[in-house]
Design an enzyme around this catalytic site. Structure first.
Site, mmCIF file in Angstrom:
data_model
loop_
_atom_site.group_PDB
_atom_site.id
_atom_site.type_symbol
_atom_site.label_atom_id
_atom_site.label_comp_id
_atom_site.label_asym_id
_atom_site.label_seq_id
_atom_site.Cartn_x
_atom_site.Cartn_y
_atom_site.Cartn_z
ATOM 1 N N LYS A 1 0.841 -1.204 0.000
ATOM 2 C CA LYS A 1 0.000 0.000 0.000
ATOM 3 C C LYS A 1 0.880 1.259 0.000
ATOM 4 O O LYS A 1 0.643 2.196 -0.757
ATOM 5 C CB LYS A 1 -0.938 -0.006 1.216
ATOM 6 C CG LYS A 1 -2.047 -1.048 1.098
ATOM 7 C CD LYS A 1 -2.821 -1.263 2.397
ATOM 8 C CE LYS A 1 -3.800 -2.418 2.241
ATOM 9 N NZ LYS A 1 -4.487 -2.787 3.486
ATOM 10 N N GLN B 1 -4.362 -1.201 9.740
ATOM 11 C CA GLN B 1 -4.359 -2.542 9.152
ATOM 12 C C GLN B 1 -4.995 -3.545 10.123
ATOM 13 O O GLN B 1 -4.629 -3.611 11.288
ATOM 14 C CB GLN B 1 -2.908 -2.958 8.816
ATOM 15 C CG GLN B 1 -2.789 -4.290 8.106
ATOM 16 C CD GLN B 1 -3.424 -4.287 6.713
ATOM 17 O OE1 GLN B 1 -3.309 -3.334 5.959
ATOM 18 N NE2 GLN B 1 -4.119 -5.365 6.382
ATOM 19 N N ASP C 1 -10.492 3.539 4.063
ATOM 20 C CA ASP C 1 -10.816 2.107 3.946
ATOM 21 C C ASP C 1 -12.327 1.912 3.800
ATOM 22 O O ASP C 1 -12.787 0.863 3.363
ATOM 23 C CB ASP C 1 -10.342 1.363 5.209
ATOM 24 C CG ASP C 1 -9.242 0.355 4.920
ATOM 25 O OD1 ASP C 1 -9.023 0.040 3.729
ATOM 26 O OD2 ASP C 1 -8.603 -0.107 5.877
#
Ligand code: NAP
Length: 291
Positions: free
Chosen positions: A53, A97, A120
């Site tokens: 990412k 995460q 997200d």
């Protein structure tokens, strides 16, 4: 093989090139889009995900910060970091995460992220905005990256979900449910299947579009697919030889389907690409809202 491949790598390259152009244009205006990625613990899989990412951000000209913490980090300490990043003007997107260590309440951490920076799309505000069709500048919120990427894949092959029967296998908050909602908003007739669905094939055989998001190898086999259907495989599993594979029996299903995504090289790269798109969007919203 009769099915045509939906190439997530190629589509990602095209979308990332356009993100890079938007990032350069915004940087010219004095705002470099910024993503903060927070990793707690040392899970090897998570380490790979966050590294990919951060690298994708850098390649597209976005500013990215990776904060790595020991698994002993407390929930209060993580919440304090999220709060600080919420207030940091150089950061437009915050990604924590998952999974987090068991002593940290993941929902609490996700809810602490500002909905303006929830790239997200896991915040309850994003879920609500998606549900009522109000994702955007005014109410904030972002589309979760994986289902967003699946919609882009459909668009890329010219498949309009309107009037089609779409079957989503899986009902998680991060993939299955938002996927079903996006297909519904695109005027598909949507069926959601899950572990309590007694006869999965009964539904998948009627589907024009199938999205498999289960996490089990060979959940979808050729006999369960209508000829010509579009099959999108979200699953990420390891087979007996340790190789990455999806939920779909690729060899068999590609003899029947009209279109199919490979694993690897399908939904995976698109997920990262849509994270870049969301971060870009967050930065543009912020820049446009600031006089
Ligand atoms: P999850 O939270 O474990 O959800 C799995 C879903 O599958 C659940 O709704 C479950 O039903 C359902 N299910 C389990 N067994 C089933 C069966 N035999 N038949 C029908 N449905 C069944 O997983 P997730 O987070 O949504 O992820 C799903 C997969 O996608 C995983 O392999 C994950 O690694 C992968 N993934 C890939 C990406 C990517 O970028 N490529 C991104 C995210 C996730 P219940 O609700 O009844 O338990």
């Amino acid at each position: 093989m009769t099915a045509q491949l939906i190439d997530g790598v190629k589509l990602s390259q095209q979308i990332r090139a356009s993100v890079a152009q938007r990032a350069a244009a915004l940087t010219e205006r004095g705002v470099t889009p910024g993503l903060a990625v927070l990793l707690v613990g040392d899970s090897p899989a998570s380490q790979v995900y966050v590294r990919n990412k951060v690298k994708a951000c850098q390649d597209a000209g976005l500013h990215s910060v990776l904060e790595k913490y020991d698994a002993t980090l407390t929930e209060a300490e993580l919440l304090a970091r999220v709060e600080a990043l919420n207030l940091d003007p150089s950061i437009h997107g915050i990604l924590v995460q998952l999974p987090l260590p068991a002593h940290i309440d993941a929902n609490k951490v996700i809810e602490a992220i500002s909905p303006l920076k929830d790239v997200d799309g896991f915040h309850i505000g994003s879920a609500g905005a998606l549900m009522v069709g109000r994702i955007g500048q005014e109410s904030g919120g972002f589309i979760p990256c994986t289902p967003y990427g699946c919609m882009k894949m459909l668009e890329s092959i010219g498949v309009d979900p309107r009037g089609k029967h779409a079957v989503v296998i899986g009902r998680s908050n991060i993939v299955g449910k938002p996927m079903a909602m996006l297909l519904l908003q695109a005027s598909a007739t949507v069926t959601i299947c899950h572990s309590g669905t007694p006869d999965l094939a009964l539904f998948t055989r009627q589907a024009d579009i199938i999205v498999a998001a289960v996490g089990k190898q060979n959940v979808l086999t050729a006999d369960m697919v209508k000829p010509g259907a579009v099959v999108i495989d979200v699953g990420m599993n390891r087979n007996a030889e340790g190789k990455l594979c999806g939920d779909v029996d690729f060899a068999g299903v590609s003899e029947v389907a009209g279109w199919i995504t490979p694993v690897p090289g399908g939904v995976g790269p698109m997920t990262i690409t849509m994270l870049l798109v969301n971060t870009m969007e967050a930065a543009e919203r912020e820049a446009n809202a600031t006089p």
